[in-house]
Design a protein around this motif. Structure first.
Motif, PDB file in Angstrom:
ATOM      1  N   ILE A 110       0.840  -1.207   0.000  1.00 27.72           N
ATOM      2  CA  ILE A 110       0.000   0.000   0.000  1.00 27.72           C
ATOM      3  C   ILE A 110       0.867   1.248   0.000  1.00 27.72           C
ATOM      4  CG2 ILE A 110      -1.693   1.309   1.340  1.00 27.72           C
ATOM      5  CD1 ILE A 110      -2.895  -1.347   2.235  1.00 27.72           C
ATOM      6  N   MET A 111       1.917   1.250   0.836  1.00 33.83           N
ATOM      7  CA  MET A 111       2.769   2.430   0.898  1.00 33.83           C
ATOM      8  C   MET A 111       3.488   2.674  -0.427  1.00 33.83           C
ATOM      9  SD  MET A 111       6.007   3.396   3.363  1.00 33.83           S
ATOM     10  CE  MET A 111       7.202   2.531   2.338  1.00 33.83           C
ATOM     11  N   VAL A 112       4.100   1.622  -1.006  1.00 35.93           N
ATOM     12  CA  VAL A 112       4.909   1.838  -2.206  1.00 35.93           C
ATOM     13  C   VAL A 112       4.033   2.152  -3.423  1.00 35.93           C
ATOM     14  CG1 VAL A 112       6.813   0.447  -1.363  1.00 35.93           C
ATOM     15  CG2 VAL A 112       5.021  -0.646  -2.706  1.00 35.93           C
ATOM     16  N   THR A 113       2.806   1.646  -3.435  1.00 42.42           N
ATOM     17  CA  THR A 113       1.898   2.017  -4.520  1.00 42.42           C
ATOM     18  C   THR A 113       1.604   3.505  -4.479  1.00 42.42           C
ATOM     19  OG1 THR A 113       0.878  -0.179  -4.449  1.00 42.42           O
ATOM     20  CG2 THR A 113      -0.354   1.549  -5.561  1.00 42.42           C
ATOM     21  N   GLY A 114       1.426   4.032  -3.264  1.00 42.00           N
ATOM     22  CA  GLY A 114       1.231   5.471  -3.115  1.00 42.00           C
ATOM     23  C   GLY A 114       2.465   6.263  -3.497  1.00 42.00           C
ATOM     24  N   VAL A 115       3.646   5.741  -3.143  1.00 40.50           N
ATOM     25  CA  VAL A 115       4.911   6.411  -3.487  1.00 40.50           C
ATOM     26  C   VAL A 115       5.023   6.592  -5.003  1.00 40.50           C
ATOM     27  CG1 VAL A 115       7.418   6.100  -3.566  1.00 40.50           C
ATOM     28  CG2 VAL A 115       6.182   5.708  -1.431  1.00 40.50           C
ATOM     29  N   ILE A 116       4.751   5.540  -5.745  1.00 36.99           N
ATOM     30  CA  ILE A 116       4.897   5.600  -7.206  1.00 36.99           C
ATOM     31  C   ILE A 116       3.865   6.533  -7.825  1.00 36.99           C
ATOM     32  CG2 ILE A 116       4.677   4.225  -9.322  1.00 36.99           C
ATOM     33  CD1 ILE A 116       5.943   1.910  -7.674  1.00 36.99           C
ATOM     34  N   GLN A 117       2.625   6.475  -7.348  1.00 35.19           N
ATOM     35  CA  GLN A 117       1.601   7.359  -7.898  1.00 35.19           C
ATOM     36  C   GLN A 117       1.918   8.820  -7.611  1.00 35.19           C
ATOM     37  OE1 GLN A 117      -2.688   5.843  -7.835  1.00 35.19           O
ATOM     38  NE2 GLN A 117      -1.765   4.764  -6.114  1.00 35.19           N
ATOM     39  N   ALA A 118       2.316   9.118  -6.370  1.00 32.28           N
ATOM     40  CA  ALA A 118       2.631  10.498  -6.008  1.00 32.28           C
ATOM     41  C   ALA A 118       3.870  10.993  -6.756  1.00 32.28           C
ATOM     42  CB  ALA A 118       2.840  10.604  -4.501  1.00 32.28           C
ATOM     43  N   GLY A 119       4.898  10.153  -6.810  1.00 31.48           N
ATOM     44  CA  GLY A 119       6.118  10.565  -7.501  1.00 31.48           C
ATOM     45  C   GLY A 119       5.903  10.835  -8.975  1.00 31.48           C
ATOM     46  N   SER A 120       5.034  10.060  -9.607  1.00 34.03           N
ATOM     47  CA  SER A 120       4.809  10.244 -11.043  1.00 34.03           C
ATOM     48  C   SER A 120       4.131  11.581 -11.355  1.00 34.03           C
ATOM     49  CB  SER A 120       3.963   9.102 -11.597  1.00 34.03           C
ATOM     50  OG  SER A 120       2.638   9.163 -11.111  1.00 34.03           O
ATOM     51  N   THR A 121       3.370  12.118 -10.397  1.00 31.97           N
ATOM     52  CA  THR A 121       2.689  13.400 -10.658  1.00 31.97           C
ATOM     53  C   THR A 121       3.666  14.557 -10.777  1.00 31.97           C
ATOM     54  OG1 THR A 121       2.361  13.909  -8.295  1.00 31.97           O
ATOM     55  CG2 THR A 121       0.638  12.622  -9.397  1.00 31.97           C
ATOM     56  N   LEU A 122       4.910  14.363 -10.321  1.00 34.48           N
ATOM     57  CA  LEU A 122       5.908  15.431 -10.454  1.00 34.48           C
ATOM     58  C   LEU A 122       6.178  15.760 -11.916  1.00 34.48           C
ATOM     59  CD1 LEU A 122       8.412  14.196  -7.723  1.00 34.48           C
ATOM     60  CD2 LEU A 122       6.868  16.151  -7.548  1.00 34.48           C
ATOM     61  N   GLY A 123       5.837  14.854 -12.824  1.00 28.35           N
ATOM     62  CA  GLY A 123       6.088  15.078 -14.246  1.00 28.35           C
ATOM     63  C   GLY A 123       5.341  16.262 -14.825  1.00 28.35           C
TER      64      GLY A 123
END
Length: 440
Positions: free
Chosen positions: A139-152
């Motif tokens: 759950i945590m790492v799925t959120g990490v990837i989704q949040a990090g990708s929005t930086l694009g």
């Protein structure tokens, strides 16, 4: 029929078409052209024609395919994979280090690609399986990837900011510079959250086994070479632009050429890579050009109706709201729309109304562009129909369910909302760098 009723009818017709699954540019452009013909007869054709000419004469639009090409070239040639290995080795010994390294990869990918989907694809296909294999909480790492990708869509070169600049008539270079510090701030907030949470709940992110942490210094230094090419590309692209050596369009050409040369140096410039890069670049570029054209036509019809003045009068005179109250209401409306629409649709639908209102309230349109983009980042992950939620579901392994994906985004939405509040409270976070470079 009153002009207010016509405006409401246009909006409702467009929303119905979008809900039924029509393409964004098709729904918006169709409603705009039909309304123009019904209101002004044959003369209404001139609105679409004038918008087309305005689009083709807009010189900075040349940056769009260049940056998209650069991002896909770096992705297709596997340079992103090398970056992840570098962050994996350097941050692995830290608790939660692989998650922090994933954020680092996302920042670098964002600086080479203006779209969030590229970062999400790389994170979901490369980082997520590795993190799950290492025992990280899904759950945590799925959120990490989704949040990090929005930086694009925030870190330059952002395609969303190009679209905003086109509609709001603001310099793209200043918008990109305005996104640098907020983007780095947002990434830092993500890293702080990961560190704190992993300290409080160590079971969420186990430390790498001792044998994997014992990597020689020579090996670590050799892996740093994976970051040299991306950093050189970014310097050639943005560094030369900020020093005034290249123009905006020239810097995009430098970026595209540098990415191609990097793939060649790595020995990965194959026909398949070139074919896929060009094909995807053409598809995405054409999509955005159609969207901009539809937005310009729709905005022209609204200007002709006087709807912009009506919206200003409604908020300021009838409701008696103050400037900051209106800005907050705008951001809330973006979040609500983000539950059902993507960032481009939101921008095209409301920018013709909101941008003149922001100008009338005497707020800085560069600063507001960053507020809009951060709000889009949050909306990307807002249920029930957040853009990133379904992309992640399509790319994630079977053990990551849709319920896991929905649960994963809550803490990151809170963190990003805090970041939005900071940029609202301290506009210089966004405006300092453009003012320093351009003397605004």
């Amino acid at each position: 029929m009153s002009y207010e009723l016509i405006a409401i009818l246009m909006f409702s017709s467009m929303m119905v078409m979008l809900i039924t699954g029509q393409r964004v540019y098709g729904a918006i452009g169709f409603v705009a052209v039909v309304a123009a013909l019904l209101l002004w007869g044959d003369g209404g054709v001139e609105l679409a024609f004038g918008a087309s000419m305005k689009l083709m004469k807009w010189y900075p639009l040349l940056t769009l395919p260049m940056f998209i090409f650069m991002g896909y070239m770096l992705s297709e040639s596997g340079i992103a994979d090398d970056l992840y290995e570098m962050f994996h080795v350097w941050f692995g010994p830290v608790r939660g280090g692989l998650a922090i390294g994933t954020i680092g990869v996302m920042v670098v990918i964002s600086a080479m690609n203006g779209l969030s989907v590229a970062g999400l694809a790389i994170g979901a296909t490369i980082a997520l399986p590795e993190l799950l294999r290492r025992g990280y909480d899904k759950i945590m790492v799925t959120g990490v990837i989704q949040a990090g990708s929005t930086l694009g869509i925030l870190v330059p070169p952002s395609v969303v900011l190009v679209l905003y600049g086109m509609i709001a008539r603001q310099p793209i270079g200043q918008l990109w510079l305005a996104g640098v510090l907020p983007g780095l701030m947002m990434a830092s907030l993500f890293i702080v959250y990961i560190l704190v949470r992993c300290y409080l709940q160590p079971q969420l992110a186990p430390v790498l086994p001792k044998e994997e942490r014992q990597v020689s210094l020579a090996r670590k230094l050799s892996l740093l070479r994976a970051g040299i090419l991306p950093l050189m590309i970014f310097f050639l692209m943005m560094g030369l632009f900020m020093m005034g050596i290249t123009s905006l369009v020239e810097s995009s050409a430098v970026g595209a050429m540098s990415a191609t040369v990097a793939a060649l140096i790595k020995g990965r410039l194959t026909f398949r890579v070139l074919h896929e890069t060009v094909r995807k670049t053409l598809g995405v570029s054409c999509m955005f050009m159609w969207i901009i054209l539809a937005a310009l036509t729709f905005g022209a019809v609204f200007d002709g109706l006087g709807a912009v003045k009506a919206i200003e009068a409604f908020f300021i005179d009838r409701l008696g709201l103050g400037p900051w109250e209106i800005i907050i209401m705008m951001q809330i409306s973006y979040l609500l729309m983000g539950m059902f629409l993507d960032d481009t649709a939101m921008l095209v639908i409301v920018a013709p109304l909101y941008v003149p209102l922001v100008r009338a309230l005497e707020f800085d349109l560069i600063w507001y562009g960053i507020l809009y983009t951060i709000t889009c980042q949050i909306a990307y992950m807002t249920p029930p129909f957040g853009y990133n939620l379904f992309l992640m579901r399509a790319m994630a392994p079977p053990e990551v369910t849709l319920a896991d994906i929905y649960r994963s985004i809550l803490p990151f939405v809170i963190v990003m909302t805090c970041g939005l509040a900071m940029v609202m409270a301290f506009p210089q976070i966004a405006l300092w760098l453009p003012q320093m470079v351009y003397g605004r």
